[in-house]
Design a protein around this motif. Sequence first.
Motif, short mmCIF file in Angstrom:
data_model
loop_
_atom_site.label_atom_id
_atom_site.label_comp_id
_atom_site.label_asym_id
_atom_site.label_seq_id
_atom_site.Cartn_x
_atom_site.Cartn_y
_atom_site.Cartn_z
N GLU A 24 0.83 -1.21 0.00
CA GLU A 24 0.00 0.00 0.00
C GLU A 24 0.87 1.26 0.00
N ASP A 95 -11.30 -2.66 14.04
CA ASP A 95 -12.08 -1.86 13.09
C ASP A 95 -11.65 -2.16 11.65
N GLY B 155 -8.09 1.44 2.37
CA GLY B 155 -6.69 1.33 2.80
C GLY B 155 -6.64 0.88 4.25
N THR B 156 -5.43 0.71 4.77
CA THR B 156 -5.30 0.14 6.11
C THR B 156 -5.22 1.20 7.20
N TYR B 157 -5.45 2.46 6.86
CA TYR B 157 -5.42 3.50 7.90
C TYR B 157 -6.66 3.41 8.78
N LEU B 159 -9.88 4.20 9.90
CA LEU B 159 -11.02 4.92 9.33
C LEU B 159 -12.32 4.50 10.01
N GLY B 160 -12.22 4.02 11.24
CA GLY B 160 -13.43 3.65 11.98
C GLY B 160 -13.87 2.23 11.67
N ALA B 161 -15.03 1.87 12.24
CA ALA B 161 -15.54 0.51 12.13
C ALA B 161 -16.11 0.25 10.75
#
Lengths: 660, 282
Positions: A24, A95, B155-157, B159-161
């Motif tokens: 990524e 999450d 993406g893997t950031y 960003l909440g549930a």
Amino acid sequence: MSQERVIIVGGGLAGLAAAVRIAEDGVPVDLFSMVPVKRSHSVCAQGGINACNEVARQQGYSEYQHFDETLYGGDYLADQNPVLEMTNWAPKIIDLLDRMGVPFNRTPEQNRDLRLFGGSLFKRTHFAGATTGQQLLYALDEQTRRFEAEGRITKHEFWEFLWPVTVGEGEDKRCVGITAQDMRTMQIRSFRGGAVVMATGGCGLIFGKSTNSVICTGGAASRCYQDGAWYANGEMIQVHPTAIPGADKLRLMSESARGEGGRVWVPRKKGDTRKATDIPEPERLYFLEEKYPDYGNLVPRDIASREIFDICVNQGMGVSGQNQVYLDLSHMDPDYLTRKLGGILEIYEKFVGDDPRHTPMRIFPGVHYSMGGMWTTYTPGSYEPRARHGVHNPGDAAPVDTEVGRGMELGAHNNMMTNISGLYAFGEVNFAFHGATRLGANALLSCIFDGLFSGVSVANYVRDGAPKSDPTSELDQGVFDRVTAQEQSKMERLLASGVGDSDPTDPTHNPYAIGHELGVEMTAASTVVKTGPRLEQCLTKLDELTERYQGVRLSDGSMWTNQTLSYARAVGDMLILARVIAQGGLLRKESRGSHYRTDYPDRDDPNFMKTTIGRFNPDGTCSIEFKPVRADLVEARARTYGGSSKSKKSEPRQETVATS
Amino acid sequence: MAIAYAHESTADQRRANRTRAVEGRTVLCRVRRCDGPGKAGRWESFKVPVEPGMNVIACLKHIAQNPVTVDGNTTTPVVYDAGCLEEVCGACTMLINGMARQSCSCLIDEYAPLEGDTITLEPMTKFPVIRDLWVDRARLFQSLTRVKAWVPIDGTYALGAGPKESPEVQQDRYDMSECMSCGCCLEACPQFTIEPDEASWDTSFIGAHAISQARLFNGHATGKELKNDRLDELMNPGGVSECGNAQNCVKVCPKGVPLTESIATIGRQVTIRSFTRFFSGK
């Protein structure tokens, strides 16, 4: 100049999380695995993944307490900074997995359901049926496939890692690639990589039968160790209290069976021959509940294993006089059990033939997880411990209001890097998080955390670290050819070892027989209960096996898909790693977590709140050094789980954990 | 009741066999061997002493340590694929007495309960043999790429549930998500044929497992963003319309994945999609 690539060895949760994170970031990834990554050992994890959540938080739980529990569970053998950062990240990781489509179990209001797990009084374990590991692995496998389709990840499946390629010596030593073998064509070749991430899992096969998959030999870690990487806390081997004994392996019966209400017992009357269902309640000994009223059946794994071992081996009270106790769910609603535990109950029924909804299961401890692994370092984060928070009690608010600070600095080049620059270790093969015992449902967390958090470090290192000024793509090909040739001649030596000119069933030089004896010996000497004399005897046995291995004879000389060669080569590496495990256990003269010495039954912080570091000597021996643990966030306290003193005055007896 | 050996034996019959298994017996393991692609196959038989609870893997391990056939000839250990040995990884699938299943969960007591009974092991026939019982299932994974079996996250950031979902939807998705890509449904399917040439994989029948994965991701709130792509692929040659409705797949699936339900659902989704595409042009 072509772009530097990252090599990842192993496609379980740690390897795939790293692959996705690094790809990524725009860095191309080569992913190596002995199996299609979707079949990696992570599929076997059943119970769940821990993280602080809103419900638990409002009951007084916090990331900080998850951190504290993990340290307490691990008997303070882990450096504290990485653990803090891992638990801080846990809710975010849940999450993310949720967004990837993991079918986490749900409440009627559509929130993620939670269950109780060992080592905590709060519900903080998220789960997807009884195959959480499988579901998490599939989610990451899917994201990996997506990147593969986009050309950002290249998979090399059915390739076996053989050796790291390194340049320089001592502190200047740097990993610049790997040598690997195609398990079908038997071709050996080297690959260049700006950084190499080892995500190769555990070493259960050293113990013969374990809950591990057949690929978990520890061979890859051993090869890195033989090339100079340090191996830490090898003696810390988790024996899971509830495994189903089997002829080929020990199958896990998840801790969630106890989390959902399963009770462990034996008949009060020694040698009681009645069927379990015919024994009335007052005549059953719920020995965990009696001894540990607070945690009951959910004491941490090492304690449960030791108590079951004690009841069976020392007191002779095992069911039918054998090494087995009951794990009982039959008092619960069968429909509820099917909904919450269906998958694992089916496994039991399939392999044993009894339905656990109606008949108590028979279980015994089995080797499950290696807390020890390749030594790694990190850059500490911003967290400044305050004296008044030195002791954290369950239910206390998190220190410094809700801001707990950073345990590690995100993106620092050295996070989870071994002592060899550019060589990283993620997941079970990394020693960093679980100290002397791992809490249930923390393994999936540590694997994914390693990949996501330290994956950033790998990408940064490849862009701005050593590979920037001295790219591996410009290194002399001779550096790589040297290792290819080394592995080629090792293979030729093994293949020429006398195929067909001797009795193939003679165990003396049969790799399968040597592997089997190694497993029996290591299980007997170096698992639930250890003593100095027994470990010394074990080291002598390792000498004998090593000598026999020098003359190992393969019953298959083929140059096409030769699994015997792969296994025989791994046995040599397992023998070397077994020595680190046994020798570390011998020199650690104390009891801590899963390491229990009857001749040294107490924890000894002044001498042994230290990491065991094993270094390989060229003559095949191992040098062990103890290095103090970095522990300035939480003060170490006695690990009792509300039970009586941990020292037990029992005769040191040696028995195998489950007959091999 | 007679001992049931045939590949049609039911679970009840196998359970009955287990209760009549003779302790301390020796069985005959008959193995279909092949040294590599393009090489001729041959049969080899091995005598294997059986312990209680022993499975096919334990037999193969015994043979590896004692590679001598029933005729006294020294041979090589049998090559086979294996992983977890708990029936969750899918690796050790092979034909046992003619039927595709995992060898780890195959107890000898159920298949060869009496002294001298024979158990027959062969590689799956719908995939090219690499060596002995090990076959190349790369095509099976390639078909997951064909139907874009993933959720297109940003993406893997942090960003909440993810999207909320009801316990019913979760349970349905979980049932499909237990598919371990073992290949039993493909082995049993009359429409799925061996296809050694990789170039034709994209247009050959994709099989029940991948159709079910398409349904799994079409049923997820974010996953359905790629629904049209998946349905377009399954409308093409090799798509859902090539299913001959034999319903063998669902009978042999070791995980009870609702494969025929998935085929029916995707069939309906494809019909709707083709109308929409016809009238709207997109």
